[in-house]
Design a protein around this motif. Sequence first.
Motif, PDB file in Angstrom:
ATOM      1  N   ASP A 153      48.364  58.342  43.842  1.00  0.00           N
ATOM      2  CA  ASP A 153      48.484  59.544  43.005  1.00  0.00           C
ATOM      3  C   ASP A 153      48.910  59.182  41.585  1.00  0.00           C
ATOM      4  N   ARG A 154      49.863  58.270  41.468  1.00  0.00           N
ATOM      5  CA  ARG A 154      50.325  57.857  40.132  1.00  0.00           C
ATOM      6  C   ARG A 154      49.225  57.139  39.358  1.00  0.00           C
ATOM      7  N   ILE A 155      48.479  56.285  40.032  1.00  0.00           N
ATOM      8  CA  ILE A 155      47.391  55.569  39.365  1.00  0.00           C
ATOM      9  C   ILE A 155      46.320  56.557  38.917  1.00  0.00           C
ATOM     10  N   ARG A 156      45.926  57.458  39.811  1.00  0.00           N
ATOM     11  CA  ARG A 156      44.892  58.451  39.467  1.00  0.00           C
ATOM     12  C   ARG A 156      45.325  59.350  38.322  1.00  0.00           C
ATOM     13  N   ALA A 157      46.611  59.633  38.250  1.00  0.00           N
ATOM     14  CA  ALA A 157      47.136  60.497  37.185  1.00  0.00           C
ATOM     15  C   ALA A 157      47.276  59.731  35.868  1.00  0.00           C
TER      16      ALA A 157
ATOM     17  N   ASP B 267      46.572  34.832  50.334  1.00  0.00           N
ATOM     18  CA  ASP B 267      46.055  36.074  50.904  1.00  0.00           C
ATOM     19  C   ASP B 267      45.717  37.115  49.829  1.00  0.00           C
ATOM     20  N   HIS B 268      45.754  36.701  48.568  1.00  0.00           N
ATOM     21  CA  HIS B 268      45.357  37.584  47.461  1.00  0.00           C
ATOM     22  C   HIS B 268      43.838  37.765  47.422  1.00  0.00           C
ATOM     23  N   ILE B 269      43.123  36.808  47.982  1.00  0.00           N
ATOM     24  CA  ILE B 269      41.654  36.938  48.005  1.00  0.00           C
ATOM     25  C   ILE B 269      41.293  38.135  48.869  1.00  0.00           C
ATOM     26  N   GLY B 270      40.212  38.751  48.553  1.00  0.00           N
ATOM     27  CA  GLY B 270      39.763  39.873  49.363  1.00  0.00           C
ATOM     28  C   GLY B 270      40.099  41.226  48.796  1.00  0.00           C
ATOM     29  N   GLY B 271      40.695  41.249  47.612  1.00  0.00           N
ATOM     30  CA  GLY B 271      40.949  42.519  46.960  1.00  0.00           C
ATOM     31  C   GLY B 271      42.367  42.658  46.450  1.00  0.00           C
ATOM     32  N   HIS B 272      42.502  43.559  45.482  1.00  0.00           N
ATOM     33  CA  HIS B 272      43.827  43.853  44.931  1.00  0.00           C
ATOM     34  C   HIS B 272      43.823  45.240  44.317  1.00  0.00           C
ATOM     35  N   ILE B 273      45.006  45.787  44.153  1.00  0.00           N
ATOM     36  CA  ILE B 273      45.147  47.109  43.557  1.00  0.00           C
ATOM     37  C   ILE B 273      44.760  47.002  42.092  1.00  0.00           C
ATOM     38  N   LYS B 274      43.911  47.913  41.671  1.00  0.00           N
ATOM     39  CA  LYS B 274      43.390  47.894  40.302  1.00  0.00           C
ATOM     40  C   LYS B 274      44.546  47.937  39.302  1.00  0.00           C
ATOM     41  N   GLY B 275      44.495  47.001  38.366  1.00  0.00           N
ATOM     42  CA  GLY B 275      45.510  46.934  37.323  1.00  0.00           C
ATOM     43  C   GLY B 275      46.774  46.191  37.708  1.00  0.00           C
ATOM     44  N   SER B 276      46.832  45.688  38.931  1.00  0.00           N
ATOM     45  CA  SER B 276      48.047  44.986  39.357  1.00  0.00           C
ATOM     46  C   SER B 276      48.155  43.625  38.679  1.00  0.00           C
ATOM     47  N   LEU B 277      49.375  43.132  38.612  1.00  0.00           N
ATOM     48  CA  LEU B 277      49.667  41.806  38.075  1.00  0.00           C
ATOM     49  C   LEU B 277      49.846  40.868  39.258  1.00  0.00           C
ATOM     50  N   HIS B 278      49.200  39.712  39.218  1.00  0.00           N
ATOM     51  CA  HIS B 278      49.334  38.764  40.312  1.00  0.00           C
ATOM     52  C   HIS B 278      50.301  37.654  39.908  1.00  0.00           C
ATOM     53  N   PHE B 279      51.445  37.624  40.562  1.00  0.00           N
ATOM     54  CA  PHE B 279      52.438  36.567  40.400  1.00  0.00           C
ATOM     55  C   PHE B 279      52.722  36.037  41.801  1.00  0.00           C
ATOM     56  N   ALA B 280      51.973  35.047  42.221  1.00  0.00           N
ATOM     57  CA  ALA B 280      52.104  34.514  43.583  1.00  0.00           C
ATOM     58  C   ALA B 280      53.545  34.107  43.868  1.00  0.00           C
TER      59      ALA B 280
END
Length: 133
Positions: free
Chosen positions: A17-21, A35-48
Motif C-alpha cells: 500500500d505504501r509503495i503504491r501510494a 537468495d536475492h536471485i529470483g526477484g526483489h521488491i521494486k526500489g529496494s536497496l540490496h545490502f547482502a
Amino acid sequence: MATIATLHRMSAAQLADRIRAGARSLAIVDVRDDDHIGGHIKGSLHFASGTLDVMMPTLIRRLEDVETVVFHCALSQQRGPGAALRYLREKKPEGTKPQTVYILDRGFVGWQEVYGEDTQLTENFRKEIWQNY
C-alpha cells in the motif's frame, strides 16, 4: 535498547500500500545473500548480510534522511532482524531525522506469494525459484 522481539513489523500488504501510494521517505533494505536471485521488491536497496560489516557505514549515511526503513531477508527471522538491530545500534541518533525501522513480516517469501508476479511491486521475479521454498 531494541531487541528482535521489540522490533516493529510491517505486513506485505501494508508495504505494498505504501509503495503504491508513492510513499516518500521510505527505504526497503534487502539483506538476502545468494537468495536475492529470483526477484526483489521494486526500489529496494540490496545490502547482502555478508557485506554488512563493511557496508553498514554506507547504509547509515544513505538512510540518514529517510523516515521509514523496512528490512527483510527471505523469511525475516534471522538476517533481516539482525541487520535492523545492528543498524539501530550503530546509527547515531544525534542530529538525525526521526526514523521508524520495521521488519517485513514473513520476508520475501511471504511477499512473493502475494506480489511476486505484480510488476508494479516486484522486479526480476522468477516463479520457479520460489515454488518449493
